[in-house]
Design a protein around this motif. Structure first.
Motif, PDB file in Angstrom:
ATOM      1  N   SER A 168       0.858  -1.186   0.000  1.00 48.66           N
ATOM      2  CA  SER A 168       0.000   0.000   0.000  1.00 48.66           C
ATOM      3  C   SER A 168       0.889   1.230   0.000  1.00 48.66           C
ATOM      4  CB  SER A 168      -0.897   0.036   1.240  1.00 48.66           C
ATOM      5  OG  SER A 168      -1.754  -1.080   1.254  1.00 48.66           O
ATOM      6  N   ILE A 169       0.706   2.082  -0.994  1.00 45.61           N
ATOM      7  CA  ILE A 169       1.490   3.305  -1.127  1.00 45.61           C
ATOM      8  C   ILE A 169       0.549   4.487  -0.939  1.00 45.61           C
ATOM      9  CG2 ILE A 169       2.908   4.694  -2.678  1.00 45.61           C
ATOM     10  CD1 ILE A 169       3.662   2.056  -4.104  1.00 45.61           C
ATOM     11  N   ARG A 170       0.886   5.343   0.012  1.00 45.99           N
ATOM     12  CA  ARG A 170       0.058   6.511   0.311  1.00 45.99           C
ATOM     13  C   ARG A 170       0.494   7.680  -0.577  1.00 45.99           C
ATOM     14  NH1 ARG A 170      -3.471   5.952   3.862  1.00 45.99           N
ATOM     15  NH2 ARG A 170      -3.661   8.162   4.271  1.00 45.99           N
ATOM     16  N   ILE A 171      -0.066   7.706  -1.770  1.00 46.29           N
ATOM     17  CA  ILE A 171       0.262   8.733  -2.759  1.00 46.29           C
ATOM     18  C   ILE A 171      -0.042  10.125  -2.221  1.00 46.29           C
ATOM     19  CG2 ILE A 171      -0.301   9.613  -5.070  1.00 46.29           C
ATOM     20  CD1 ILE A 171       1.214   6.938  -5.140  1.00 46.29           C
ATOM     21  N   GLY A 172      -1.150  10.263  -1.530  1.00 46.33           N
ATOM     22  CA  GLY A 172      -1.583  11.561  -1.022  1.00 46.33           C
ATOM     23  C   GLY A 172      -0.655  12.162   0.017  1.00 46.33           C
ATOM     24  N   ASP A 173       0.237  11.360   0.614  1.00 48.53           N
ATOM     25  CA  ASP A 173       1.167  11.871   1.622  1.00 48.53           C
ATOM     26  C   ASP A 173       2.463  12.392   1.011  1.00 48.53           C
ATOM     27  OD1 ASP A 173      -0.684  11.250   3.516  1.00 48.53           O
ATOM     28  OD2 ASP A 173       0.378   9.521   4.312  1.00 48.53           O
ATOM     29  N   SER A 174       2.569  12.354  -0.311  1.00 44.97           N
ATOM     30  CA  SER A 174       3.760  12.845  -0.990  1.00 44.97           C
ATOM     31  C   SER A 174       3.443  14.166  -1.680  1.00 44.97           C
ATOM     32  CB  SER A 174       4.240  11.846  -2.049  1.00 44.97           C
ATOM     33  OG  SER A 174       5.243  12.428  -2.854  1.00 44.97           O
ATOM     34  N   THR A 175       4.328  15.130  -1.523  1.00 43.21           N
ATOM     35  CA  THR A 175       4.158  16.395  -2.233  1.00 43.21           C
ATOM     36  C   THR A 175       4.834  16.347  -3.603  1.00 43.21           C
ATOM     37  OG1 THR A 175       6.149  17.295  -1.195  1.00 43.21           O
ATOM     38  CG2 THR A 175       4.049  17.732  -0.097  1.00 43.21           C
ATOM     39  N   GLN A 176       5.548  15.255  -3.890  1.00 44.75           N
ATOM     40  CA  GLN A 176       6.301  15.132  -5.134  1.00 44.75           C
ATOM     41  C   GLN A 176       5.531  14.437  -6.254  1.00 44.75           C
ATOM     42  OE1 GLN A 176       9.332  16.635  -5.244  1.00 44.75           O
ATOM     43  NE2 GLN A 176       8.835  17.233  -3.160  1.00 44.75           N
ATOM     44  N   ILE A 177       4.539  13.637  -5.914  1.00 49.76           N
ATOM     45  CA  ILE A 177       3.834  12.847  -6.918  1.00 49.76           C
ATOM     46  C   ILE A 177       2.638  13.621  -7.447  1.00 49.76           C
ATOM     47  CG2 ILE A 177       2.599  10.695  -7.374  1.00 49.76           C
ATOM     48  CD1 ILE A 177       4.206   9.447  -5.070  1.00 49.76           C
ATOM     49  N   GLU A 178       2.586  13.749  -8.758  1.00 51.59           N
ATOM     50  CA  GLU A 178       1.488  14.453  -9.402  1.00 51.59           C
ATOM     51  C   GLU A 178       0.469  13.445  -9.934  1.00 51.59           C
ATOM     52  OE1 GLU A 178       3.089  17.111 -12.307  1.00 51.59           O
ATOM     53  OE2 GLU A 178       4.481  18.004 -10.877  1.00 51.59           O
ATOM     54  N   ASP A 179      -0.758  13.908 -10.118  1.00 46.90           N
ATOM     55  CA  ASP A 179      -1.819  13.036 -10.617  1.00 46.90           C
ATOM     56  C   ASP A 179      -1.433  12.388 -11.944  1.00 46.90           C
ATOM     57  OD1 ASP A 179      -3.392  13.620  -8.422  1.00 46.90           O
ATOM     58  OD2 ASP A 179      -4.557  15.162  -9.453  1.00 46.90           O
ATOM     59  N   ALA A 180      -0.726  13.123 -12.796  1.00 53.08           N
ATOM     60  CA  ALA A 180      -0.331  12.599 -14.107  1.00 53.08           C
ATOM     61  C   ALA A 180       0.583  11.380 -13.965  1.00 53.08           C
ATOM     62  CB  ALA A 180       0.355  13.682 -14.931  1.00 53.08           C
ATOM     63  N   GLN A 181       1.436  11.363 -12.936  1.00 52.11           N
ATOM     64  CA  GLN A 181       2.306  10.208 -12.695  1.00 52.11           C
ATOM     65  C   GLN A 181       1.491   8.962 -12.366  1.00 52.11           C
ATOM     66  OE1 GLN A 181       5.104  12.576  -9.963  1.00 52.11           O
ATOM     67  NE2 GLN A 181       6.152  10.629 -10.266  1.00 52.11           N
ATOM     68  N   VAL A 182       0.495   9.136 -11.524  1.00 56.63           N
ATOM     69  CA  VAL A 182      -0.352   8.006 -11.134  1.00 56.63           C
ATOM     70  C   VAL A 182      -1.160   7.538 -12.341  1.00 56.63           C
ATOM     71  CG1 VAL A 182      -2.226   7.250  -9.628  1.00 56.63           C
ATOM     72  CG2 VAL A 182      -0.465   8.786  -8.744  1.00 56.63           C
ATOM     73  N   GLU A 183      -1.693   8.461 -13.110  1.00 57.14           N
ATOM     74  CA  GLU A 183      -2.460   8.097 -14.302  1.00 57.14           C
ATOM     75  C   GLU A 183      -1.594   7.317 -15.285  1.00 57.14           C
ATOM     76  OE1 GLU A 183      -4.199  11.694 -15.851  1.00 57.14           O
ATOM     77  OE2 GLU A 183      -5.260  12.075 -13.965  1.00 57.14           O
ATOM     78  N   GLU A 184      -0.358   7.740 -15.496  1.00 52.63           N
ATOM     79  CA  GLU A 184       0.556   7.044 -16.403  1.00 52.63           C
ATOM     80  C   GLU A 184       0.882   5.652 -15.875  1.00 52.63           C
ATOM     81  OE1 GLU A 184       3.012   6.795 -19.894  1.00 52.63           O
ATOM     82  OE2 GLU A 184       1.331   8.074 -19.326  1.00 52.63           O
ATOM     83  N   LEU A 185       1.133   5.541 -14.592  1.00 52.45           N
ATOM     84  CA  LEU A 185       1.397   4.236 -13.987  1.00 52.45           C
ATOM     85  C   LEU A 185       0.216   3.291 -14.215  1.00 52.45           C
ATOM     86  CD1 LEU A 185       2.883   3.486 -10.533  1.00 52.45           C
ATOM     87  CD2 LEU A 185       0.707   2.493 -11.155  1.00 52.45           C
ATOM     88  N   LEU A 186      -0.994   3.793 -14.043  1.00 54.25           N
ATOM     89  CA  LEU A 186      -2.177   2.953 -14.196  1.00 54.25           C
ATOM     90  C   LEU A 186      -2.376   2.488 -15.641  1.00 54.25           C
ATOM     91  CD1 LEU A 186      -4.600   4.782 -11.748  1.00 54.25           C
ATOM     92  CD2 LEU A 186      -3.428   2.590 -11.404  1.00 54.25           C
ATOM     93  N   VAL A 187      -1.917   3.280 -16.608  1.00 48.18           N
ATOM     94  CA  VAL A 187      -1.980   2.856 -18.003  1.00 48.18           C
ATOM     95  C   VAL A 187      -1.158   1.583 -18.209  1.00 48.18           C
ATOM     96  CG1 VAL A 187      -1.237   3.473 -20.344  1.00 48.18           C
ATOM     97  CG2 VAL A 187      -2.451   5.150 -18.940  1.00 48.18           C
ATOM     98  N   TRP A 188      -0.034   1.502 -17.513  1.00 51.11           N
ATOM     99  CA  TRP A 188       0.905   0.391 -17.663  1.00 51.11           C
ATOM    100  C   TRP A 188       0.835  -0.606 -16.507  1.00 51.11           C
ATOM    101  CZ3 TRP A 188       2.416   0.288 -22.413  1.00 51.11           C
ATOM    102  CH2 TRP A 188       2.542   1.469 -23.119  1.00 51.11           C
ATOM    103  N   LYS A 189      -0.255  -0.625 -15.764  1.00 52.90           N
ATOM    104  CA  LYS A 189      -0.333  -1.430 -14.547  1.00 52.90           C
ATOM    105  C   LYS A 189      -0.159  -2.930 -14.762  1.00 52.90           C
ATOM    106  CE  LYS A 189      -5.377  -1.707 -14.303  1.00 52.90           C
ATOM    107  NZ  LYS A 189      -6.514  -1.353 -13.468  1.00 52.90           N
ATOM    108  N   SER A 190      -0.369  -3.413 -15.969  1.00 53.46           N
ATOM    109  CA  SER A 190      -0.159  -4.842 -16.214  1.00 53.46           C
ATOM    110  C   SER A 190       1.291  -5.142 -16.594  1.00 53.46           C
ATOM    111  CB  SER A 190      -1.107  -5.348 -17.306  1.00 53.46           C
ATOM    112  OG  SER A 190      -0.807  -4.719 -18.532  1.00 53.46           O
TER     113      SER A 190
END
Length: 118
Positions: free
Chosen positions: A38-60
């Motif tokens: 479990s990674i708490r994305i919301g607790d990081s000031t460095q991670i942007e929504d676009a990074q998470v969206e890109e990761l989810l595109v390649w989640k497999s």
């Protein structure tokens, strides 16, 4: 002990998340023969929504690595095998959950073919 968690694209090797760089807290636990991260994305000031969206595109196609460093020991690397449909993101709570079917631990300095003189 110092730990670094990396979530990478398996094909291109691009790093999506790096706990040292991005400063996110995470929890890794084993349940039976599976691992839950479990990674708490919301607790990081460095991670942007676009990074998470890109990761989810390649989640497999993700590789997850955990590096453990002890001052008097070689670095230990653990690779987690992430199966298809094992990555989920709760956008409301901003928590990324990755499930792994197995893991392999090794010391990178001793991994691979050894050389010998003839």
């Amino acid at each position: 002990m110092k730990e670094t968690l990396l979530v990478k694209h398996a094909i291109g090797g691009r790093t999506f998340l790096d706990s040292d760089r991005d400063g996110f807290p995470y929890e890794l636990r084993q349940e039976g023969d599976r691992w839950h991260l479990s990674i708490r994305i919301g607790d990081s000031t460095q991670i942007e929504d676009a990074q998470v969206e890109e990761l989810l595109v390649w989640k497999s196609e993700l590789n997850v690595f955990l590096f453990q460093e002890d001052s008097d020991q070689p670095v230990q690397k653990r690779w987690f095998y992430v199966e298809k449909d094992a990555v989920h993101y709760d956008a409301e709570q901003q928590i990324l959950v990755i499930e792994a079917a197995s893991s392999i631990s090794y010391t990178p300095d001793t991994f691979g073919p050894s050389s010998s003189s003839v």
